[in-house]
Design a protein around this motif. Structure first.
Motif, PDB file in Angstrom:
ATOM      1  N   SER A   1      18.210   3.399  19.117  1.00 53.15           N
ATOM      2  CA  SER A   1      18.966   2.583  20.116  1.00 53.15           C
ATOM      3  C   SER A   1      19.020   1.251  19.351  1.00 53.15           C
ATOM      4  O   SER A   1      19.715   0.485  19.565  1.00 53.15           O
ATOM      5  CB  SER A   1      17.899   2.696  21.317  1.00 53.15           C
ATOM      6  OG  SER A   1      18.577   1.719  22.131  1.00 53.15           O
TER       7      SER A   1
ATOM      8  N   LYS B   1      14.049   7.910  19.166  1.00 51.44           N
ATOM      9  CA  LYS B   1      15.082   7.473  20.092  1.00 51.44           C
ATOM     10  C   LYS B   1      15.108   6.126  20.263  1.00 51.44           C
ATOM     11  O   LYS B   1      16.213   5.246  20.229  1.00 51.44           O
ATOM     12  CB  LYS B   1      14.898   8.148  21.301  1.00 51.44           C
ATOM     13  CG  LYS B   1      15.225   9.520  21.660  1.00 51.44           C
ATOM     14  CD  LYS B   1      15.038  10.113  22.728  1.00 51.44           C
ATOM     15  CE  LYS B   1      15.201  11.522  22.870  1.00 51.44           C
ATOM     16  NZ  LYS B   1      14.907  11.977  24.221  1.00 51.44           N
TER      17      LYS B   1
ATOM     18  N   TYR C   1      15.413  -0.623  25.925  1.00 53.48           N
ATOM     19  CA  TYR C   1      16.147   0.080  24.590  1.00 53.48           C
ATOM     20  C   TYR C   1      17.391   0.956  24.799  1.00 53.48           C
ATOM     21  O   TYR C   1      18.236   1.116  23.993  1.00 53.48           O
ATOM     22  CB  TYR C   1      14.909   0.592  23.742  1.00 53.48           C
ATOM     23  CG  TYR C   1      13.899  -0.156  23.177  1.00 53.48           C
ATOM     24  CD1 TYR C   1      14.163  -1.443  22.524  1.00 53.48           C
ATOM     25  CD2 TYR C   1      12.675   0.048  23.818  1.00 53.48           C
ATOM     26  CE1 TYR C   1      13.224  -2.065  21.995  1.00 53.48           C
ATOM     27  CE2 TYR C   1      11.653  -0.942  23.546  1.00 53.48           C
ATOM     28  CZ  TYR C   1      11.643  -1.873  22.631  1.00 53.48           C
ATOM     29  OH  TYR C   1      10.872  -2.840  22.518  1.00 53.48           O
ATOM     30  N   HIS C   2      17.385   1.541  26.124  1.00 53.69           N
ATOM     31  CA  HIS C   2      18.434   2.249  26.453  1.00 53.69           C
ATOM     32  C   HIS C   2      19.445   1.791  27.186  1.00 53.69           C
ATOM     33  O   HIS C   2      20.557   2.426  27.930  1.00 53.69           O
ATOM     34  CB  HIS C   2      18.067   3.634  26.757  1.00 53.69           C
ATOM     35  CG  HIS C   2      17.086   4.220  25.878  1.00 53.69           C
ATOM     36  ND1 HIS C   2      17.212   4.454  24.610  1.00 53.69           N
ATOM     37  CD2 HIS C   2      15.670   4.560  26.084  1.00 53.69           C
ATOM     38  CE1 HIS C   2      16.159   5.129  23.934  1.00 53.69           C
ATOM     39  NE2 HIS C   2      15.274   4.880  24.631  1.00 53.69           N
TER      40      HIS C   2
ATOM     41  N   GLN D   1      13.598   2.445  28.774  1.00 57.14           N
ATOM     42  CA  GLN D   1      14.788   2.721  29.425  1.00 57.14           C
ATOM     43  C   GLN D   1      15.589   1.427  29.532  1.00 57.14           C
ATOM     44  O   GLN D   1      16.626   1.467  29.171  1.00 57.14           O
ATOM     45  CB  GLN D   1      14.582   3.513  30.617  1.00 57.14           C
ATOM     46  CG  GLN D   1      14.457   4.859  30.661  1.00 57.14           C
ATOM     47  CD  GLN D   1      15.597   5.532  29.993  1.00 57.14           C
ATOM     48  OE1 GLN D   1      16.637   5.336  30.526  1.00 57.14           O
ATOM     49  NE2 GLN D   1      15.190   6.385  29.108  1.00 57.14           N
TER      50      GLN D   1
END
Length: 168
Positions: free
Chosen positions: A111, A107, A27-28, A24
Motif C-alpha cells: 500500500s 499488505k 494505509y488502505h 485500514q
C-alpha cells in the motif's frame, strides 16, 4: 525451534483490532474507519482523551515500523526499546504489535508503494536512431533523428501511446 506463541491476553484483543483499524485508515484509504468508531467499538469505557492518546501512540509506533519496513529482528529490537522507555508500551502490547506486523507487513508495504507512485506509469519504452536519406536541403541528409515511443498508463486503465522524434 522457537516455542509457540501463547494466545494473547483478553485485554490485548482490542489492541490488535485498533492496529487493524489504524492500518485500514492510514494505509488502505478506508475513510469509514474513524477515531470515534474505533473508540466506540473497541474501548467504549475509555475517555475520549485517553483513547486519543492510545491511538496516537499506536499510530506513531505503526508509522515508525511501516516507514522503516522493519524486518522481524529490527522489530524486536525496536519494541524492546519501547518497553524499556518511560511512557512506552507493555510487553503484552509489544507482543500484539509484533504479531500484527508479521501478519500485515506485506499488505502495508504494498500500500505504501502504491501511494508513493505517480498516477501515470511507464509501461513500455522503445527508441531508435534513423539517418535521413532524403531531404529538401542537402545539409540535412545523413542527419541522425531519434524516435522515442513511450507507452504510459494508469494502474488498471488502458495504456496511452505517445511518440515523438527529436532532431539534432
Amino acid at each position: 525451534m522457537a516455542a509457540p506463541e501463547p494466545p494473547p491476553a483478553e485485554g490485548c484483543r482490542p489492541l490488535g483490532a485498533l492496529l487493524a483499524g489504524i492500518a485500514q485508515a492510514a494505509y488502505h484509504g478506508n475513510a469509514a474507519v474513524t477515531e470515534e468508531l474505533l473508540r466506540q467499538q473497541l474501548y467504549p469505557e475509555a475517555a475520549p482523551e485517553e483513547f486519543r492518546a492510545l491511538r496516537a501512540k499506536m499510530g506513531g509506533l505503526l508509522q515508525s515500523i511501516a516507514s522503516a519496513d522493519m524486518d522481524l529482528n529490527q522489530l524486536e529490537a525496536f519494541l524492546t526499546a519501547q518497553t524499556k522507555k518511560q511512557g512506552g508500551i507493555t510487553s503484552d502490547q509489544a507482543a500484539v504489535i509484533a504479531k500484527f506486523w508479521k501478519n500485515h507487513r506485506l499488505k502495508i508495504h504494498e500500500s505504501l508503494i502504491n501511494q508513493s507512485r505517480w498516477d501515470n506509469v511507464l509501461k513500455n519504452m522503445s527508441w531508435r536512431v534513423d539517418l535521413k536519406s532524403q531531404s529538401r536541403h542537402v545539409d540535412q541528409i545523413n542527419t541522425p533523428v531519434a524516435i522515442v515511443e513511450m507507452e504510459l498508463g494508469k494502474n488498471g486503465q488502458a495504456a496511452v501511446i505517445s511518440s515523438d522524434s527529436f532532431h539534432r
